[in-house]
Enzyme design. Structure first.
Site, PDB file in Angstrom:
ATOM      1  N   ALA A  44    -105.018  -3.282 -70.329  1.00 60.52           N
ATOM      2  CA  ALA A  44    -105.348  -2.477 -69.135  1.00 60.52           C
ATOM      3  C   ALA A  44    -106.308  -3.201 -68.191  1.00 60.52           C
ATOM      4  CB  ALA A  44    -105.928  -1.132 -69.554  1.00 60.52           C
ATOM      5  N   HIS A  66     -96.799  -9.359 -70.483  1.00 62.64           N
ATOM      6  CA  HIS A  66     -96.868  -7.950 -70.878  1.00 62.64           C
ATOM      7  C   HIS A  66     -95.659  -7.598 -71.727  1.00 62.64           C
ATOM      8  CE1 HIS A  66    -100.228  -7.117 -68.299  1.00 62.64           C
ATOM      9  NE2 HIS A  66     -99.642  -7.857 -67.392  1.00 62.64           N
ATOM     10  N   GLU A 113     -99.675 -14.840 -67.387  1.00 66.95           N
ATOM     11  CA  GLU A 113     -99.927 -13.441 -67.777  1.00 66.95           C
ATOM     12  C   GLU A 113     -98.655 -12.869 -68.388  1.00 66.95           C
ATOM     13  OE1 GLU A 113    -101.381 -11.002 -64.540  1.00 66.95           O
ATOM     14  OE2 GLU A 113    -100.315  -9.271 -65.353  1.00 66.95           O
ATOM     15  N   TYR A 150     -94.189   0.532 -76.814  1.00 68.37           N
ATOM     16  CA  TYR A 150     -94.511  -0.856 -77.183  1.00 68.37           C
ATOM     17  C   TYR A 150     -93.700  -1.380 -78.372  1.00 68.37           C
ATOM     18  CZ  TYR A 150     -98.377  -0.028 -74.016  1.00 68.37           C
ATOM     19  OH  TYR A 150     -99.109   0.281 -72.910  1.00 68.37           O
ATOM     20  N   ARG A 188     -93.485   1.341 -64.748  1.00 66.26           N
ATOM     21  CA  ARG A 188     -94.266   2.404 -65.388  1.00 66.26           C
ATOM     22  C   ARG A 188     -95.111   3.151 -64.334  1.00 66.26           C
ATOM     23  NH1 ARG A 188     -97.191   0.272 -70.594  1.00 66.26           N
ATOM     24  NH2 ARG A 188     -97.481   2.535 -70.808  1.00 66.26           N
ATOM     25  N   PRO A 246    -107.533  -5.351 -74.653  1.00 67.90           N
ATOM     26  CA  PRO A 246    -107.897  -4.129 -75.366  1.00 67.90           C
ATOM     27  C   PRO A 246    -106.702  -3.317 -75.860  1.00 67.90           C
ATOM     28  CG  PRO A 246    -108.383  -3.957 -73.011  1.00 67.90           C
ATOM     29  CD  PRO A 246    -108.052  -5.388 -73.284  1.00 67.90           C
ATOM     30  N   ASN A 247    -106.892  -2.782 -77.045  1.00 69.53           N
ATOM     31  CA  ASN A 247    -105.958  -1.863 -77.716  1.00 69.53           C
ATOM     32  C   ASN A 247    -104.724  -2.548 -78.284  1.00 69.53           C
ATOM     33  OD1 ASN A 247    -107.458   0.591 -77.276  1.00 69.53           O
ATOM     34  ND2 ASN A 247    -106.937   0.377 -75.121  1.00 69.53           N
ATOM     35  N   ARG A 256     -98.899   2.894 -83.200  1.00 69.48           N
ATOM     36  CA  ARG A 256     -98.794   4.072 -82.331  1.00 69.48           C
ATOM     37  C   ARG A 256     -97.922   3.728 -81.133  1.00 69.48           C
ATOM     38  NH1 ARG A 256    -103.892   7.243 -83.293  1.00 69.48           N
ATOM     39  NH2 ARG A 256    -103.055   8.522 -81.639  1.00 69.48           N
ATOM     40  N   ASN A 288    -102.401 -11.654 -72.374  1.00 72.43           N
ATOM     41  CA  ASN A 288    -102.016 -10.266 -72.109  1.00 72.43           C
ATOM     42  C   ASN A 288    -103.332  -9.514 -71.920  1.00 72.43           C
ATOM     43  OD1 ASN A 288    -101.304  -7.614 -72.011  1.00 72.43           O
ATOM     44  ND2 ASN A 288     -99.846  -7.715 -73.707  1.00 72.43           N
TER      45      ASN A 288
HETATM   46  O1  CA2 Z   1     -97.320  -3.924 -71.681  1.00 69.76           O
HETATM   47  C1  CA2 Z   1     -98.353  -4.522 -71.958  1.00 69.76           C
HETATM   48  O2  CA2 Z   1     -98.384  -5.551 -72.628  1.00 69.76           O
HETATM   49  C2  CA2 Z   1     -99.692  -3.940 -71.467  1.00 69.76           C
HETATM   50  O3  CA2 Z   1    -100.571  -5.030 -71.169  1.00 69.76           O
HETATM   51  C3  CA2 Z   1    -100.242  -3.112 -72.608  1.00 69.76           C
HETATM   52  C4  CA2 Z   1    -101.544  -2.396 -72.239  1.00 69.76           C
HETATM   53  C5  CA2 Z   1    -101.365  -1.596 -70.949  1.00 69.76           C
HETATM   54  O4  CA2 Z   1    -102.600  -1.027 -70.563  1.00 69.76           O
HETATM   55  C6  CA2 Z   1    -100.846  -2.460 -69.814  1.00 69.76           C
HETATM   56  O5  CA2 Z   1    -100.651  -1.644 -68.679  1.00 69.76           O
HETATM   57  C7  CA2 Z   1     -99.534  -3.114 -70.204  1.00 69.76           C
HETATM   58  C8  CA2 Z   1    -101.929  -1.401 -73.328  1.00 69.76           C
HETATM   59  C9  CA2 Z   1    -101.995  -1.957 -74.690  1.00 69.76           C
HETATM   60  C10 CA2 Z   1    -102.188  -0.788 -75.591  1.00 69.76           C
HETATM   61  O6  CA2 Z   1    -101.409  -0.986 -76.732  1.00 69.76           O
HETATM   62  C11 CA2 Z   1    -101.259   0.081 -77.532  1.00 69.76           C
HETATM   63  C12 CA2 Z   1    -100.491  -0.133 -78.646  1.00 69.76           C
HETATM   64  C13 CA2 Z   1    -100.276   0.879 -79.516  1.00 69.76           C
HETATM   65  C14 CA2 Z   1    -100.833   2.136 -79.295  1.00 69.76           C
HETATM   66  C15 CA2 Z   1    -101.597   2.349 -78.177  1.00 69.76           C
HETATM   67  C16 CA2 Z   1    -101.817   1.313 -77.301  1.00 69.76           C
END
Ligand code: CA2
Length: 142
Positions: A77, A100, A98, A23, A107, A10-11, A18, A74
């Site tokens: 969350a 990230h 897995e 990221y 974090r 997700p996301n 953003r 990946n």
């Molecule tokens: O670091 C990673 O790859 C994560 O899997 C990214 C997830 C986060 O919940 C994990 O803890 C670590 C979040 C992805 C959200 O990506 C976004 C990208 C741009 C703007 C907002 C969120």
């Protein structure tokens, strides 16, 4: 290992638009293009799915039983709390890695736990786009 399922949780479709401080500026399309290049060089075929829905990711893992040799994921969350995703990976018995983008262990405390990692061969965290390429390399090592 010739057929690999790539799953983005997700996301991750928002990458590059953003939160560049966390990221980076890389987009999901950039990541997928880099993976396709690397896979091509290794003679590997990829199927790629990004979903914001837990059930869609689980369905893809189940379906992978019929064609894939491994899974690069990946989980976003879902990493931190989805026992359903964990059970799906364990159930199909395919090797999984897995990955990230961010260094989840550096974090917020809630990101330090992965319920997915114990059913994977390993976890690569904190290297941005390179996490995916390292993960692909790790997956294809016997
Ligand atoms: O670091 C990673 O790859 C994560 O899997 C990214 C997830 C986060 O919940 C994990 O803890 C670590 C979040 C992805 C959200 O990506 C976004 C990208 C741009 C703007 C907002 C969120």
């Amino acid at each position: 290992m010739t057929n690999i399922l790539i799953l983005h949780g997700p996301n991750l479709n928002l990458l590059g638009t953003r939160e560049p401080g966390v990221y980076g500026t890389v987009t999901l399309a950039d990541i997928n293009a880099a993976l396709e290049r690397e896979a091509g060089a290794r003679g590997i075929t990829l199927r790629v799915l990004q979903s914001n829905h837990e059930g869609a990711l689980i369905d893809a893992i189940h379906e992978a039983r019929g064609w894939a040799d491994g899974i690069l994921i990946n989980p976003g969350a879902f990493t931190h709390y989805s026992y359903a995703l964990r059970d799906a990976i364990a159930a199909v018995g395919l090797p999984a890695v897995e990955v990230h983008l961010s260094h989840i262990h550096a974090r917020e405390p809630f990101r330090h736990t992965s319920v997915i990692a114990p059913v994977c061969r390993g976890q690569i965290s904190g290297f941005g786009l390179q996490s995916y390429l390292l993960g692909l390399a790790a997956l294809v090592v016997d």
